[in-house]
Design an enzyme around this catalytic site. Structure first.
Site, PDB file in Angstrom:
ATOM      1  N   HIS A   1       1.822   3.184  -5.498  1.00 37.62           N
ATOM      2  CA  HIS A   1       0.791   2.290  -6.075  1.00 37.62           C
ATOM      3  C   HIS A   1       0.890   2.042  -7.588  1.00 37.62           C
ATOM      4  O   HIS A   1       1.087   0.913  -8.032  1.00 37.62           O
ATOM      5  CB  HIS A   1      -0.599   2.867  -5.811  1.00 37.62           C
ATOM      6  CG  HIS A   1      -0.885   3.210  -4.399  1.00 37.62           C
ATOM      7  ND1 HIS A   1      -1.174   2.274  -3.444  1.00 37.62           N
ATOM      8  CD2 HIS A   1      -0.939   4.412  -3.765  1.00 37.62           C
ATOM      9  CE1 HIS A   1      -1.409   2.864  -2.293  1.00 37.62           C
ATOM     10  NE2 HIS A   1      -1.259   4.166  -2.445  1.00 37.62           N
TER      11      HIS A   1
HETATM   12  C1  BDR Z   1      -4.804   4.872  -6.030  1.00 42.34           C
HETATM   13  O1  BDR Z   1      -5.573   6.033  -5.750  1.00 42.34           O
HETATM   14  C2  BDR Z   1      -4.939   7.184  -6.241  1.00 42.34           C
HETATM   15  O2  BDR Z   1      -4.982   8.207  -5.314  1.00 42.34           O
HETATM   16  C3  BDR Z   1      -3.538   6.766  -6.615  1.00 42.34           C
HETATM   17  O3  BDR Z   1      -3.075   7.511  -7.719  1.00 42.34           O
HETATM   18  C4  BDR Z   1      -3.689   5.314  -6.932  1.00 42.34           C
HETATM   19  O4  BDR Z   1      -4.063   5.129  -8.286  1.00 42.34           O
HETATM   20  C5  BDR Z   1      -4.355   4.266  -4.719  1.00 42.34           C
HETATM   21  O5  BDR Z   1      -5.469   3.908  -3.944  1.00 42.34           O
END
Ligand code: BDR
Ligand code: CA
Length: 339
Positions: free
Chosen positions: A268
């Protein structure tokens, strides 16, 4: 003779303007990375720290999110140490969201907030002062519209800074956020994505501030996923940084692959940095978006008006697609620049 001189002068002028354009183009972007490391946050930090020609990282600011603030701050300092970039200050910020009760994601990122690699206390400590005050001071004194913020976790720090001193928006060039979900659905409730769910009220403050916003939601991050070949490509870089990224990802991607039956896992937060480095890898459009902060089943949903049915003015750039192979090519090339 006269014509030749004129030609030479013209050629010189063209060369000068080309060089000037190149110099303008080459100036690195002033960047603050606000983050809650977090496995994918650490990959994002590696990608950014390996790209000094394009990104001048003024500071990393940390927030509670995936795990508690002390651990996200330690992990940010670890990433900095691993990348050999101890020149970048790390400021710790908000230890809890604006309004809601804190939530964490240790089930995804592990108890230490980092999968697949052992953690230790880094040699260099935190910078003195709080991240929120750092943001206020830096943005208030910045050249107009000069500083970019990459937001990789709950948006609490920036929201607190904006509440404290609303006119800091004038120092901000743009804010690029990993968060939200529309076409993809949520990853923490059927409609909410973790970073928004962890602090929807902060996201509302940032959205309402009028800054230029780009969202990279799950819609795109669930398309930019690993594969065996892509993990081999990263491993083939063959240095310490690439090995760390491979170890982190091999452990991290299991959760999403099992949960969603995907053939690979998303990275992500690293898509935010990739977007800053190579926006041409991504596509989306300007739309109107709101955050639902009412208690109930749609709490923290990003209501993205993709088809413009509400006839409201656009307030965010919503990224919907990305070139997955292009992303992994960029990540491998940049990791090769580290040790
Ligand atoms: C986001 O949530 C976090 O767990 C990850 O680091 C990312 O920023 C993804 O939904
Ligand atoms: Ca994150």
């Amino acid at each position: 003779m006269l014509i030749q001189t004129a030609k030479r002068l013209l050629q010189g002028a063209i060369l000068m303007s080309t060089l000037a354009a190149a110099a303008i183009h080459a100036a690195p972007r002033d960047l603050i990375i606000d983050t809650d490391p977090g496995a994918d946050d650490v990959v994002a930090l590696f990608l950014a720290m390996a790209s000094p020609d394009e990104l001048k990282i003024r500071a990393i600011t940390t927030v509670a999110g995936n795990v508690r603030l002390d651990k996200t701050s330690r992990n940010a300092r670890l990433a900095r140490e691993w990348a050999g970039r101890e020149d970048i200050p790390v400021y710790a910020g908000a230890g809890r969201p604006l309004v809601r009760t804190p939530i964490y994601a240790a089930d995804v990122h592990g108890e230490e907030g980092l999968t697949g690699v052992p953690v230790h206390e880094p040699k260099q400590g935190l910078a003195k002062g709080n991240a929120v005050q750092y943001l206020v001071d830096t943005l208030a004194n910045a050249e107009p519209h000069s500083v970019t913020l990459a937001m990789l976790g709950p948006q609490t720090n920036l929201a607190l800074a904006l509440i404290q001193q609303p006119d800091i928006v004038k120092g901000i060039k743009e804010v690029v956020i990993m968060g939200g979900a529309h076409f993809n659905g949520g990853n923490i409730t059927p409609v909410a994505e973790f970073n928004l769910y962890a602090d929807p009220h902060a996201a509302e403050v940032v959205l309402g501030s009028g800054v230029k916003l780009t969202y990279l939601p799950l819609d795109v991050t669930h398309k930019v996923i690993t594969s065996d070949a892509r993990l081999k490509q990263l491993a083939a870089v063959g240095n310490g940084a690439s090995q760390k990224v491979v170890d982190i990802l091999n452990a991290y991607i299991k959760y999403d692959m099992d949960k969603y039956g995907m053939t690979g896992g998303p990275v992500h937060d690293a898509t935010v940095i990739a977007y800053l480095l190579k926006p041409e890898l991504f596509s989306g459009k300007q739309i109107h978006m709101t955050v639902d902060s009412r208690e109930g089943p749609t709490f923290a949903q990003t209501v993205a008006d993709w088809y413009g049915v509400l006839k409201q003015p656009a307030n965010v750039m919503w990224i919907e697609n990305g070139d997955a192979q292009g992303f992994f090519d960029l990540l491998s090339t940049r990791l090769a620049r580290l040790k």
